[in-house]
Design an enzyme around this catalytic site. Structure first.
Site, PDB file in Angstrom:
ATOM      1  N   ASP A 210      19.516  52.227 -25.381  1.00  0.00           N
ATOM      2  CA  ASP A 210      19.534  53.549 -24.753  1.00  0.00           C
ATOM      3  C   ASP A 210      20.769  53.734 -23.884  1.00  0.00           C
ATOM      4  O   ASP A 210      20.693  54.151 -22.729  1.00  0.00           O
ATOM      5  CB  ASP A 210      18.255  53.767 -23.940  1.00  0.00           C
TER       6      ASP A 210
ATOM      7  N   ASP B  86      23.161  55.630 -22.637  1.00  0.00           N
ATOM      8  CA  ASP B  86      23.667  56.967 -22.337  1.00  0.00           C
ATOM      9  C   ASP B  86      24.916  56.883 -21.461  1.00  0.00           C
ATOM     10  O   ASP B  86      25.056  55.986 -20.625  1.00  0.00           O
ATOM     11  CB  ASP B  86      22.610  57.780 -21.592  1.00  0.00           C
TER      12      ASP B  86
ATOM     13  N   GLU C 245      24.106  56.667 -28.097  1.00  0.00           N
ATOM     14  CA  GLU C 245      23.127  57.491 -27.407  1.00  0.00           C
ATOM     15  C   GLU C 245      23.837  58.687 -26.787  1.00  0.00           C
ATOM     16  O   GLU C 245      24.967  58.986 -27.091  1.00  0.00           O
ATOM     17  CB  GLU C 245      22.348  56.653 -26.394  1.00  0.00           C
TER      18      GLU C 245
ATOM     19  N   ASP D 215      21.721  62.920 -20.730  1.00  0.00           N
ATOM     20  CA  ASP D 215      20.274  63.096 -20.880  1.00  0.00           C
ATOM     21  C   ASP D 215      19.660  63.397 -19.520  1.00  0.00           C
ATOM     22  O   ASP D 215      19.940  62.697 -18.531  1.00  0.00           O
ATOM     23  CB  ASP D 215      19.619  61.839 -21.449  1.00  0.00           C
TER      24      ASP D 215
ATOM     25  N   ARG E 181      22.166  68.795 -30.127  1.00  0.00           N
ATOM     26  CA  ARG E 181      21.583  68.660 -28.782  1.00  0.00           C
ATOM     27  C   ARG E 181      22.529  69.205 -27.712  1.00  0.00           C
ATOM     28  O   ARG E 181      23.089  68.463 -26.903  1.00  0.00           O
ATOM     29  CB  ARG E 181      21.212  67.205 -28.482  1.00  0.00           C
TER      30      ARG E 181
END
Length: 390
Positions: free
Chosen positions: A167, A169, A204, A208, A258
């Site tokens: 993950d 990010d 990733e 976020d 996104r």
């Protein structure tokens, strides 16, 4: 120290892609001097000076390890912190970018998705914090905010992280409030590597924003060559009573999807430039609301949509964008794809009025000025320049 201002008159400049508008009015460009304690007008929901308040520690760090130590020391002392990052990790970024660039068969030379995730984790820090990249600096690590408040991240160049399986990010905001992400450059590689974990993971996200996070502003960032740009909520259950997020004056170029993927809550997106969306853009889901105002869209697939959320789409109000009707799709090279549960803004009509009263003042400039001049003020090394149009 008094604010320093410099006003340029720029020759008309076609930013990215076509059609260009060389006849657009000349803008005024405001270049900020040293950031002042009163510098809290983010143009969005965030109202924070970060660590730039009386009594703050002011430190510099050339490595991730030094940054971790400085944040820990300020937290232990209960002090606000302005931390300037001076390191340069261009070589690491270039290596990982090359190793993740797919060939014609979608094979990547040496993917790093199982490598460790390098991160500056800021956890339960509420004294006021500013992370400021020095001009010429670059980072091959992410910044994660967990249950923290009053944080500003500016002028950071972050690229091509290893550790996607962990993950990795570039910026992550979890259960944190009053956060301002401003004038950063975030990038990776917008392709897929065959055999990557979970079928769609190369890197990733760039940004976020998840869980119980509120009053976030994302402004003047240059986000490019990224497959997954950002989430607003990580799952159908991650609604958190409704996040309030403003995205303004960001440049998105050669990105996959996104922008963000929104689950619930309220987003205000104004004066952004979307140039080169290869899959889908603003994806409004889980009964979320989006006010999409005075943006410029071009060379894009599905720039405003609801997909992968059959029966529970959100709503959008469209105001003053360069795209006004279905006829504009061909003009600006915008295409659409559909499927079960998909809803597209292909006729550029609003689906519902934005119900939230905004808590801040802002100026939504004409999209033609955004198209022509935004690229010269976004990202790093611009001394926090902002766009002013006639």
């Amino acid at each position: 120290m008094p604010r320093l201002a410099l006003v340029f008159v720029l020759a008309c400049w076609g930013a990215i892609g076509s059609p260009a508008h060389s006849e657009a009015p000349l803008p005024e460009i405001f270049v900020a001097g040293p950031v002042e304690a009163a510098d809290t007008h983010s143009g969005g929901f965030a109202t924070t000076a970060g660590g730039n308040i009386p009594g703050a520690r002011r430190r510099s760090a050339a490595t991730l390890e030094d940054m971790i130590q400085e944040v820990a020391a300020a937290k232990a002392a209960g002090k606000p912190l302005v931390l300037t990052y001076t390191g340069n990790e261009d070589a690491q970024i270039a290596r990982i970018t090359q190793d993740h660039t797919a060939d014609a068969y979608q094979n990547c030379p040496r993917p790093h998705w199982h490598a460790p995730y390098r991160e500056l984790q800021i956890k339960e820090f509420s004294h006021g914090l500013t992370i400021l990249g020095a001009n010429g600096s670059s980072a091959n690590f992410g910044i994660t905010l967990i249950r923290s408040d009053n944080v500003v991240v500016r002028n950071m160049k972050i690229g091509a992280l290893a550790g996607a399986a962990h993950d990795a990010d570039m910026l992550r905001i979890d259960s944190s409030s009053n956060i301002w992400i401003d004038h950063n450059e975030l990038f990776a590689v917008n392709n897929e590597c065959k055999g990557s974990p979970d079928g769609d993971l190369t890197f990733e996200s760039a940004i976020d924003i998840k869980k119980d996070s509120h009053r976030i502003t994302v402004s003047y960032n240059d986000i490019h060559d990224s497959k997954k740009v950002g989430l607003d909520g990580s799952s159908s259950s991650d609604i958190a009573g409704g996040r309030e997020i403003t995205y303004h004056h960001n440049l998105y170029r050669n990105v996959h999807a996104r922008l963000p993927m929104q689950r619930g809550g309220w987003t205000h997106l104004y004066n952004n430039l979307y140039s080169g969306i290869t899959d889908s853009g603003i994806n409004v889901r889980q009964a979320g609301y989006a006010l999409i105002e005075n943006n410029w869209f071009e060379n894009a697939k599905n720039p405003v949509t609801c997909r992968y959320d059959a029966g529970n789409c959100g709503w959008w109000e469209l105001r003053g964008n360069n795209t006004q009707s279905a006829a504009d799709n061909a003009t600006y090279n915008i295409t659409w794809t559909g499927g079960p549960g998909y809803l597209n803004a292909d006729t550029w009509d609003s689906t519902r009025a934005f119900p939230l009263t905004l808590t801040y003042t802002y100026t939504a400039h004409a999209p033609e000025c955004v198209k022509a001049h935004l690229a010269v003020v976004v990202g790093v090394g611009k001394n926090l320049a902002t766009l002013r149009c006639p």
